[in-house]
Design a protein around this motif. Structure first.
Motif, short mmCIF file in Angstrom:
data_model
loop_
_atom_site.label_atom_id
_atom_site.label_comp_id
_atom_site.label_asym_id
_atom_site.label_seq_id
_atom_site.Cartn_x
_atom_site.Cartn_y
_atom_site.Cartn_z
N GLY A 91 0.70 -1.20 -0.24
CA GLY A 91 0.04 -0.08 0.16
C GLY A 91 0.82 1.20 0.05
O GLY A 91 0.23 2.23 -0.10
N HIS A 92 2.05 1.30 0.02
CA HIS A 92 3.15 2.30 0.01
C HIS A 92 3.79 2.25 -1.41
O HIS A 92 4.42 1.28 -1.51
N LEU A 93 3.84 3.38 -2.00
CA LEU A 93 4.52 3.59 -3.35
C LEU A 93 6.01 3.98 -3.20
O LEU A 93 5.91 5.16 -2.57
N PRO A 115 -5.10 9.25 -6.96
CA PRO A 115 -4.41 8.29 -6.48
C PRO A 115 -4.78 6.80 -6.74
O PRO A 115 -6.12 6.53 -6.47
N GLY A 116 -3.96 5.96 -7.29
CA GLY A 116 -4.48 4.52 -7.49
C GLY A 116 -4.94 4.60 -9.18
O GLY A 116 -5.38 3.41 -9.50
N THR A 117 -5.12 5.65 -9.86
CA THR A 117 -5.31 5.27 -11.31
C THR A 117 -4.12 4.87 -11.99
O THR A 117 -3.35 5.41 -11.84
N LEU A 118 -4.57 3.69 -12.74
CA LEU A 118 -3.47 3.31 -13.75
C LEU A 118 -3.83 3.51 -15.27
O LEU A 118 -4.96 3.14 -15.73
N LEU A 119 -2.67 3.75 -15.98
CA LEU A 119 -2.79 3.98 -17.47
C LEU A 119 -1.94 3.18 -18.09
O LEU A 119 -0.87 2.98 -17.74
N ARG A 120 -2.21 2.38 -19.09
CA ARG A 120 -1.26 1.69 -20.10
C ARG A 120 -1.29 2.30 -21.43
O ARG A 120 -2.31 2.46 -21.86
N ILE A 121 -0.17 2.53 -21.73
CA ILE A 121 -0.01 3.47 -22.95
C ILE A 121 1.15 2.96 -24.01
O ILE A 121 2.00 2.42 -23.42
N ARG A 122 0.81 2.78 -25.08
CA ARG A 122 1.82 2.03 -26.12
C ARG A 122 2.71 2.99 -26.61
O ARG A 122 2.44 4.19 -26.93
N GLY A 174 -8.93 -1.44 -3.14
CA GLY A 174 -8.79 -2.77 -2.22
C GLY A 174 -7.55 -3.75 -2.42
O GLY A 174 -6.37 -3.16 -2.48
N GLU A 175 -7.57 -5.17 -2.06
CA GLU A 175 -6.41 -5.78 -2.41
C GLU A 175 -5.62 -5.63 -3.65
O GLU A 175 -4.51 -5.94 -3.71
N ASP A 176 -6.45 -5.48 -4.90
CA ASP A 176 -5.76 -5.46 -5.99
C ASP A 176 -4.72 -4.17 -6.08
O ASP A 176 -3.75 -4.21 -6.73
N GLU A 177 -5.05 -3.05 -5.36
CA GLU A 177 -4.30 -1.83 -5.35
C GLU A 177 -3.30 -2.04 -4.55
O GLU A 177 -1.96 -1.44 -4.93
N ASP A 178 -3.27 -2.63 -3.48
CA ASP A 178 -2.04 -2.94 -2.54
C ASP A 178 -1.22 -3.72 -3.24
O ASP A 178 -0.02 -3.49 -3.21
N ALA A 179 -1.72 -4.71 -3.87
CA ALA A 179 -0.77 -5.83 -4.69
C ALA A 179 0.00 -5.03 -5.74
O ALA A 179 1.26 -5.41 -5.95
N ILE A 180 -0.97 -4.20 -6.65
CA ILE A 180 -0.02 -3.61 -7.66
C ILE A 180 0.87 -2.48 -7.23
O ILE A 180 1.95 -2.29 -7.96
N ILE A 181 0.40 -1.80 -6.48
CA ILE A 181 1.65 -0.77 -5.71
C ILE A 181 2.52 -1.18 -5.33
O ILE A 181 3.64 -0.69 -5.50
N VAL A 235 5.30 -10.45 -13.53
CA VAL A 235 4.29 -10.48 -12.51
C VAL A 235 3.29 -9.24 -12.47
O VAL A 235 1.99 -9.44 -12.50
N LEU A 236 3.90 -8.07 -12.63
CA LEU A 236 3.05 -6.91 -12.69
C LEU A 236 1.81 -6.91 -13.73
O LEU A 236 0.67 -6.69 -13.72
N LEU A 237 2.49 -7.27 -15.17
CA LEU A 237 1.39 -7.19 -16.09
C LEU A 237 0.35 -8.34 -15.88
O LEU A 237 -0.71 -8.24 -16.38
N LEU A 238 0.82 -9.61 -15.60
CA LEU A 238 -0.10 -10.52 -15.21
C LEU A 238 -1.19 -10.13 -14.21
O LEU A 238 -2.25 -10.49 -14.53
N ARG A 239 -0.70 -9.60 -13.00
CA ARG A 239 -1.86 -9.10 -12.15
C ARG A 239 -2.93 -8.10 -12.91
O ARG A 239 -3.89 -8.12 -12.41
#
Length: 299
Positions: free
Chosen positions: A5-7, A67-74, A116-123, A152-156
């Protein structure tokens, strides 16, 4: 290990430690702190907002960020932060970083608000990758470590629930195949007949698929992709307008000007002149076929 939960803060000098994968801050992507013009990205990136509220424009489409917004850019897409109060960690990588890994970066949502848990794991994944990218030199072991962490990050991210509620349609695969072919060939041809021949199907089949997915004809889908590329180059580079037109297959500047005005609603010169003014709405039709898959925003 970084506490969940801490980046960790991305370090600007991290780019020097890895040629394949690195982490930087949002401000490191642009030479202009005011983001007066979009930046044409040359690598795959994930942008994870860490503080602030604002808008990020990706290919001229405004996306809300907090906070917590994620963008995927090509690579090849343009990014501008219309409101530069945002802080974010940026993970960048080159295609070879995923060689040998059973992961498809195209399965990552283009915009998602983590919770939630997804945010904690990805952060936590992003934080640890940031720390390791800055601590370890560009050795064989370090490259392997970062590759596995990125995988692992991309799979999550690919496993996040879509929330779309849509079932796959027969037209989906046809549309994806067309998008992939357009991405390879839009600089050479805008004729739907050429794409139908390459894909071994009829123009009617392509048009039916495009209408089902986007509400537009196959010809409009192709033209939108060309107009999008023209918009990117006009907004983010200083290339002469005539040269941009030639790159996109227009032998005469007047033909390019008429095409662009029809598609975007203003001339190439007017569009370029307006590039340093914050955009309040999309200026390119909102379904560019840059994606080889259906664009679903996951929330």
């Amino acid at each position: 290990m970084v506490p969940s939960g801490h980046l960790a803060t991305a370090l600007p000098h991290a780019a020097a430690n890895s040629t394949e994968i690195d982490t930087v801050t949002l401000g490191d992507l642009t030479p202009d702190n005011g983001w007066r013009r979009p930046v044409l990205l040359d690598r795959d990136v994930i942008v994870l907002t860490t503080s602030g509220h604002g808008l990020a424009e990706v290919d001229f489409r405004a996306l809300p960020c907090r906070p917590g917004t994620l963008l995927r850019i090509r690579p090849g897409q343009v990014l501008r932060c219309a409101l530069p109060q945002l802080d974010a960690t940026v993970v960048r990588w080159r295609p070879e970083a995923l060689d040998g890994f059973d992961v498809d970066a195209d399965d990552v949502p283009h915009w998602v608000q983590l919770a939630g848990e997804d945010e904690d794991a990805i952060i936590n994944e992003v934080s640890q990758l940031t720390v390791d990218a800055s601590r370890h030199r560009d050795t064989r072991a370090a490259r392997s470590l970062l590759r596995h962490q990125l995988s692992v990050l991309l799979l999550r991210l690919s496993m996040l629930p879509s929330g779309s509620g849509q079932l796959s349609r027969p037209e989906d695969e046809t549309f994806r195949r067309l998008c992939r072919e357009v991405e390879r060939g839009y600089q050479d041809t805008r004729r739907v007949e050429d794409y139908a021949e390459r894909l071994g199907c009829s123009v009617r089949t392509l048009t039916r698929a495009c209408l089902a997915i986007t509400g537009r004809s196959a010809k409009q889908v192709v033209d939108e992709r060309v107009a999008l590329q023209a918009s990117r180059l006009l907004a983010a580079t200083d290339e002469p307008i005539a040269r941009i037109g030639r790159q996109l297959g227009f032998t005469e500047p007047t033909n390019f000007g008429r095409f662009f005005t029809r598609e975007v609603g203003m001339s190439p010169g007017a569009f370029r002149a307006a590039r340093e003014r914050p955009a309040s709405a999309a200026v390119v039709r909102p379904r560019p076929p840059v994606d080889a898959r259906i664009d679903v925003h996951r929330a």
